[in-house]
Design a protein around this motif. Structure first.
Motif, PDB file in Angstrom:
ATOM      1  N   ARG A  93       9.842  30.994  24.762  1.00  0.00           N
ATOM      2  CA  ARG A  93       9.165  30.005  25.326  1.00  0.00           C
ATOM      3  C   ARG A  93       8.444  28.874  24.055  1.00  0.00           C
ATOM      4  NH1 ARG A  93       7.110  32.417  29.670  1.00  0.00           N
ATOM      5  NH2 ARG A  93       4.772  32.237  28.183  1.00  0.00           N
ATOM      6  N   ALA A  94       7.751  30.282  23.653  1.00  0.00           N
ATOM      7  CA  ALA A  94       6.642  29.193  22.310  1.00  0.00           C
ATOM      8  C   ALA A  94       7.178  28.369  21.585  1.00  0.00           C
ATOM      9  CB  ALA A  94       5.726  29.901  22.070  1.00  0.00           C
ATOM     10  N   LEU A  95       8.407  28.671  20.512  1.00  0.00           N
ATOM     11  CA  LEU A  95       9.387  27.716  20.143  1.00  0.00           C
ATOM     12  C   LEU A  95       9.887  27.191  20.374  1.00  0.00           C
ATOM     13  CD1 LEU A  95      10.438  31.727  18.272  1.00  0.00           C
ATOM     14  CD2 LEU A  95       8.864  29.936  16.919  1.00  0.00           C
ATOM     15  N   ASP A  96      10.305  27.323  21.730  1.00  0.00           N
ATOM     16  CA  ASP A  96      11.616  26.891  22.444  1.00  0.00           C
ATOM     17  C   ASP A  96      10.174  25.091  22.833  1.00  0.00           C
ATOM     18  OD1 ASP A  96      13.183  28.394  21.711  1.00  0.00           O
ATOM     19  OD2 ASP A  96      13.333  28.848  23.325  1.00  0.00           O
ATOM     20  N   LEU A  97       8.849  25.272  23.043  1.00  0.00           N
ATOM     21  CA  LEU A  97       8.353  24.166  23.750  1.00  0.00           C
ATOM     22  C   LEU A  97       8.351  23.209  22.765  1.00  0.00           C
ATOM     23  CD1 LEU A  97       5.615  25.917  25.438  1.00  0.00           C
ATOM     24  CD2 LEU A  97       6.519  23.964  26.117  1.00  0.00           C
ATOM     25  N   ILE A  98       8.463  23.614  21.053  1.00  0.00           N
ATOM     26  CA  ILE A  98       7.850  22.197  20.621  1.00  0.00           C
ATOM     27  C   ILE A  98       8.921  21.805  20.341  1.00  0.00           C
ATOM     28  CG2 ILE A  98       7.849  22.296  17.953  1.00  0.00           C
ATOM     29  CD1 ILE A  98       5.444  23.379  18.947  1.00  0.00           C
ATOM     30  N   PRO A  99      11.000  21.459  20.177  1.00  0.00           N
ATOM     31  CA  PRO A  99      11.673  20.964  19.934  1.00  0.00           C
ATOM     32  C   PRO A  99      11.466  20.030  20.829  1.00  0.00           C
ATOM     33  CG  PRO A  99      12.573  22.937  19.316  1.00  0.00           C
ATOM     34  CD  PRO A  99      10.663  23.162  19.618  1.00  0.00           C
ATOM     35  N   TYR A 100      11.368  20.571  22.691  1.00  0.00           N
ATOM     36  CA  TYR A 100      11.457  19.918  23.602  1.00  0.00           C
ATOM     37  C   TYR A 100      10.385  19.070  24.196  1.00  0.00           C
ATOM     38  CZ  TYR A 100      12.824  20.496  28.885  1.00  0.00           C
ATOM     39  OH  TYR A 100      13.563  20.081  30.545  1.00  0.00           O
ATOM     40  N   VAL A 101       9.325  19.757  23.686  1.00  0.00           N
ATOM     41  CA  VAL A 101       8.311  18.056  23.358  1.00  0.00           C
ATOM     42  C   VAL A 101       8.720  16.780  23.031  1.00  0.00           C
ATOM     43  CG1 VAL A 101       5.759  17.640  23.530  1.00  0.00           C
ATOM     44  CG2 VAL A 101       6.753  19.930  23.993  1.00  0.00           C
ATOM     45  N   LEU A 102       9.255  17.391  21.236  1.00  0.00           N
ATOM     46  CA  LEU A 102       9.386  15.901  20.346  1.00  0.00           C
ATOM     47  C   LEU A 102      10.510  14.842  21.390  1.00  0.00           C
ATOM     48  CD1 LEU A 102      10.016  18.327  16.724  1.00  0.00           C
ATOM     49  CD2 LEU A 102       7.957  16.317  17.451  1.00  0.00           C
ATOM     50  N   GLU A 103      11.454  15.631  22.117  1.00  0.00           N
ATOM     51  CA  GLU A 103      12.277  14.777  22.465  1.00  0.00           C
ATOM     52  C   GLU A 103      11.769  14.145  23.658  1.00  0.00           C
ATOM     53  OE1 GLU A 103      15.303  13.645  21.856  1.00  0.00           O
ATOM     54  OE2 GLU A 103      15.106  14.748  19.875  1.00  0.00           O
ATOM     55  N   ARG A 104      10.472  14.708  24.664  1.00  0.00           N
ATOM     56  CA  ARG A 104      10.009  14.493  25.917  1.00  0.00           C
ATOM     57  C   ARG A 104       8.608  13.457  24.872  1.00  0.00           C
ATOM     58  NH1 ARG A 104      13.717  17.570  25.720  1.00  0.00           N
ATOM     59  NH2 ARG A 104      15.419  17.410  27.563  1.00  0.00           N
ATOM     60  N   PRO A 105       8.021  12.893  24.464  1.00  0.00           N
ATOM     61  CA  PRO A 105       6.990  11.885  23.526  1.00  0.00           C
ATOM     62  C   PRO A 105       6.209  12.456  25.543  1.00  0.00           C
ATOM     63  CG  PRO A 105       8.593  11.346  22.592  1.00  0.00           C
ATOM     64  CD  PRO A 105       9.366  11.983  23.473  1.00  0.00           C
ATOM     65  N   GLY A 106       5.285  12.879  24.707  1.00  0.00           N
ATOM     66  CA  GLY A 106       3.966  12.374  26.277  1.00  0.00           C
ATOM     67  C   GLY A 106       4.641  12.680  27.569  1.00  0.00           C
ATOM     68  N   ILE A 107       5.623  13.959  27.735  1.00  0.00           N
ATOM     69  CA  ILE A 107       5.978  14.521  28.593  1.00  0.00           C
ATOM     70  C   ILE A 107       4.413  15.213  29.610  1.00  0.00           C
ATOM     71  CG2 ILE A 107       5.994  16.895  27.743  1.00  0.00           C
ATOM     72  CD1 ILE A 107       8.295  17.054  29.700  1.00  0.00           C
ATOM     73  N   SER A 108       4.063  15.638  30.401  1.00  0.00           N
ATOM     74  CA  SER A 108       2.653  15.937  31.347  1.00  0.00           C
ATOM     75  C   SER A 108       3.340  18.215  31.636  1.00  0.00           C
ATOM     76  CB  SER A 108       2.935  15.653  32.955  1.00  0.00           C
ATOM     77  OG  SER A 108       3.977  15.510  33.584  1.00  0.00           O
ATOM     78  N   ILE A 109       1.898  18.095  31.283  1.00  0.00           N
ATOM     79  CA  ILE A 109       1.587  19.588  31.420  1.00  0.00           C
ATOM     80  C   ILE A 109       3.181  20.196  32.887  1.00  0.00           C
ATOM     81  CG2 ILE A 109       0.373  21.519  31.642  1.00  0.00           C
ATOM     82  CD1 ILE A 109      -1.253  20.706  28.825  1.00  0.00           C
ATOM     83  N   GLN A 110       2.695  19.313  33.740  1.00  0.00           N
ATOM     84  CA  GLN A 110       3.187  19.665  35.317  1.00  0.00           C
ATOM     85  C   GLN A 110       4.479  19.587  34.939  1.00  0.00           C
ATOM     86  OE1 GLN A 110       2.299  16.800  37.963  1.00  0.00           O
ATOM     87  NE2 GLN A 110       2.242  17.781  39.800  1.00  0.00           N
ATOM     88  N   ASP A 111       5.562  18.556  34.173  1.00  0.00           N
ATOM     89  CA  ASP A 111       6.662  18.422  33.513  1.00  0.00           C
ATOM     90  C   ASP A 111       7.364  19.847  33.427  1.00  0.00           C
ATOM     91  OD1 ASP A 111       6.811  17.114  35.671  1.00  0.00           O
ATOM     92  OD2 ASP A 111       7.359  14.955  34.326  1.00  0.00           O
ATOM     93  N   LEU A 112       6.774  20.468  32.246  1.00  0.00           N
ATOM     94  CA  LEU A 112       7.027  21.494  31.493  1.00  0.00           C
ATOM     95  C   LEU A 112       6.730  22.590  31.980  1.00  0.00           C
ATOM     96  CD1 LEU A 112       5.092  20.504  28.080  1.00  0.00           C
ATOM     97  CD2 LEU A 112       7.771  21.011  28.571  1.00  0.00           C
ATOM     98  N   ALA A 113       6.085  23.065  32.971  1.00  0.00           N
ATOM     99  CA  ALA A 113       5.926  23.886  34.147  1.00  0.00           C
ATOM    100  C   ALA A 113       7.139  23.976  34.455  1.00  0.00           C
ATOM    101  CB  ALA A 113       4.669  23.619  34.770  1.00  0.00           C
TER     102      ALA A 113
END
Lengths: 310, 326
Positions: free
Chosen positions: A11-31
């Motif tokens: 999950r940690a490895l996958d979070l980085i590219p996921y956030v890069l595609e969605r700059p400014g995504i909220s913690i809530q949405d990531l959860a």
């Protein structure tokens, strides 16, 4: 169950590219997207913040900002691209796509798209995976699926011509579709029916015509469903009627198993449906309780039998 | 022998170690030897691998297996075969990262709908994770197909995955099958088909040395593989869907059915009108399976009567006697 370090690493490895595609995504949405708690996402981001390339100077560390609970990756190091798919994941997606193909007619353009997609997925593996097959059964004999999907995405009403097996009638109804799904080989449409003023489920293969209505769905609340109250019927099943249980798992609860006989509790809203279904299984299915329903089944069989004993 | 090492104290440490190991191997221009890895990979300023050399070795071997289990390809190679026989490791970006032929937004939408197929199964986590990564490729989201059909199969189970793997590697399987009676089957699996809402396994039955079809929902428990991989050959001309079609077409027949006027509308919509008589209409209706078509006719009770074929008429007659007499 405690999470393993492996699941967390993925999950940690996958979070980085996921956030890069969605700059400014909220913690809530990531959860929500990663199906874990917000606390867990925070802990993962904190952990990534101290990881990096050998040397581990500020220039070599991953850099993430979480201002006001909105996340940005400032320095992904080498993790800017998502992790490759595993063979197991490709297999799972290829099989699922095959099941999706089964919901469409063989002439449907989506079938061609699915075949191409399966090829693309296979191409990232060293060796292709064997693929299950769908035997063409026309799930949508009247070609109404496209109109229904269009109505759903445009939020429009439909006028449908429906063959009801239950009431043995052909009716024209105005409906507001809410959902379509494939269940064990048949397609179903769930919709608000203006004619019966209630939520109804329609078999897609029995909709002979579906016409898109120009007016969008009225915003009035579709409440006061005309649903009947479920009744519990006790049925005993032998091997010959196992298909009944396999097809209707959702409404069947096993009460007991003795020898070759299984006693089931079947919860139905419409006993007529149950009688018409069970009659086809002959002695392999018997209604135990309530007695009056058992009698109804026997009467129904006697009436039909008269046709064959003349 | 190995003392309790600090770096195994919590899952957080292990996660950090694995991530830093991935990054170290990804950034390596040349293969890194184990001793180089032990030297450079750190967790919060301290060496990630600590303790006696044997325990470091064991920890590294485990990490390597874990990463490979995650689908990360670790390449092994020598630094210089003439002078150094110690193996080195690295991860190539081209193998670590997902490089798909270009996906369209529609294809991505189709994938997320397809993934609903595994909703309750063990593969649901895998497909959801795969989707998140596919959704990190920079393909714009497409919402025009939000109305696409959802998939709900009560029968999407783990055996599907196990059998697909077995077919993939030509490995025989055994399982308990609840056919006429419960019996143990040893099968060389050839293929899987989805037909009429159910999954079937096709394969050669070791006892009968003939191809047979097995309904997945009737397999009791999980299938297990037996023997070596590649232990049989699937005939090159074998096609699972052709096999199923040939089994079905053997039974393709037409029934002549007398229907009370104004009733049995779903039934007669599939047939051809032949003649009218006294409040009834006669139809010719094609059918595949005698038993399931008999059930369809019986649904209409006293509104539909089969005139021919006699096999179908007799079957319905017998079924009605069973129900009426009970």
């Amino acid at each position: 169950m405690a999470e393993t370090a492996i699941d967390r690493t993925k999950r940690a490895l996958d979070l980085i590219p996921y956030v890069l595609e969605r700059p400014g995504i909220s913690i809530q949405d990531l959860a929500k997207d990663f199906a874990v708690s917000e606390k867990q996402i925070r802990a993962d981001l904190d952990l990534l913040f101290v990881c990096g390339l050998p040397g581990y100077s500020p220039l070599e560390l991953i850099d993430i900002s979480t201002d006001d609970d909105f996340v940005d990756v400032l320095e992904p190091q080498l993790l800017d691209h998502p992790r490759n798919l595993t063979r197991r994941e490709v297999v799972a997606l290829v099989i699922a796509l095959e099941a999706l193909a089964a919901s469409r007619n063989s002439s449907d353009p989506l079938r061609t798209m699915i075949t191409q997609l399966q090829r693309k997925l296979q191409s990232i593996l060293d060796a292709p995976v064997s693929k299950p097959e769908v035997v063409n059964t026309e799930a949508d004999p009247h070609g109404v699926l496209t109109a229904i999907e269009k109505a759903l995405s445009l939020n429009c009403e439909l006028e449908v011509e429906y063959l009801s097996a239950k009431s043995d009638s052909r009716t024209v109804r105005r409906i507001a579709p809410s959902r379509i799904y494939m269940q064990n080989g048949s397609g179903y449409l769930q919709a608000w029916c203006y004619n019966s003023e209630g939520e109804r489920t329609f078999r897609i293969d029995r909709i002979v015509r579906a016409d898109l209505q120009e007016n969008p769905q009225s915003s009035e609340n579709h409440v006061g469903s005309g649903r009947e109250v479920a009744q519990s019927i006790i049925v005993s099943i032998r091997a010959g009627a196992r298909e009944f249980v396999e097809r209707h798992q959702g409404i069947c609860t096993v009460v007991s198993v003795t020898g070759e006989e299984t006693i089931l509790r079947v919860d139905v809203e419409d006993t007529n449906w149950l009688l018409r279904t069970l009659i086809g299984y002959g002695s392999a299915a018997r209604i135990e309780e309530p007695a009056e329903i058992a009698t109804q089944l026997s009467v129904m069989a006697h009436e039909a039998l008269a046709l064959y004993t003349r | 022998m190995a003392s309790n090492t600090k770096s195994e104290s919590s899952a957080g440490d292990k996660t950090e170690r694995l991530i830093n190991l991935v990054l170290a191997l990804l950034s390596a221009k040349k293969f890194l030897t184990k001793s180089q890895i032990f030297e450079v990979v750190k967790v919060r300023g301290e060496a990630a691998y600590q303790g006696a050399i044997e325990s470091k070795d064991r920890m590294f071997e485990r990490d390597k297996d874990d990463l490979r289990g995650m689908g990360i390809h670790i390449e092994v190679g020598g630094l210089d075969p003439l002078f150094d026989d110690e193996a080195g490791y690295r991860i190539k970006e081209s193998q670590y990262a997902l490089h798909m032929p270009e996906l369209s937004p529609e294809e991505l939408a189709a994938l997320s709908i397809a993934a609903t197929f595994w909703r309750d199964s063990a593969l649901s986590r895998d497909t959801q994770s795969a989707l998140r990564r596919l959704n990190s490729l920079g393909i714009p989201a497409d919402t025009t197909n939000v109305g696409l059909i959802e998939l709900r199969y009560d029968t999407g189970d783990q055996n599907l995955e196990l059998l697909n793997e077995a077919i993939d590697s030509s490995t025989k399987v055994s399982f308990d099958y609840s056919g006429q009676q419960l019996s143990k089957k040893l099968i060389s699996p050839y293929g899987l088909v989805l037909w009429n809402g159910f999954w079937y396994l096709l394969g050669e039955d070791a006892e009968l040395t003939e191809v047979r079809m097995f309904k997945l929902v009737r397999i009791v428990g999980l299938v297990s593989t037996t023997g070596k991989k590649g232990s049989y050959l699937i005939p090159t001309d074998f096609s699972a869907s052709h096999y199923v079609k040939s089994v079905m077409n053997e039974d393709q027949q037409v029934a002549r059915v007398k229907v009370r006027n104004g009733t049995s509308i779903t039934l007669t919509s599939q047939g051809r009108e032949v003649s009218l008589a006294d409040g009834w209409t006669i139809f010719d209706i094609p059918f595949d399976s005698l038993v399931s078509f008999a059930r369809t006719i019986l649904w209409y009770g006293a509104d539909a009567e089969v005139l021919s074929p006699s096999s179908l008429r007799d079957y319905i007659h017998k079924t009605l006697i069973e129900v009426a007499g009970g």
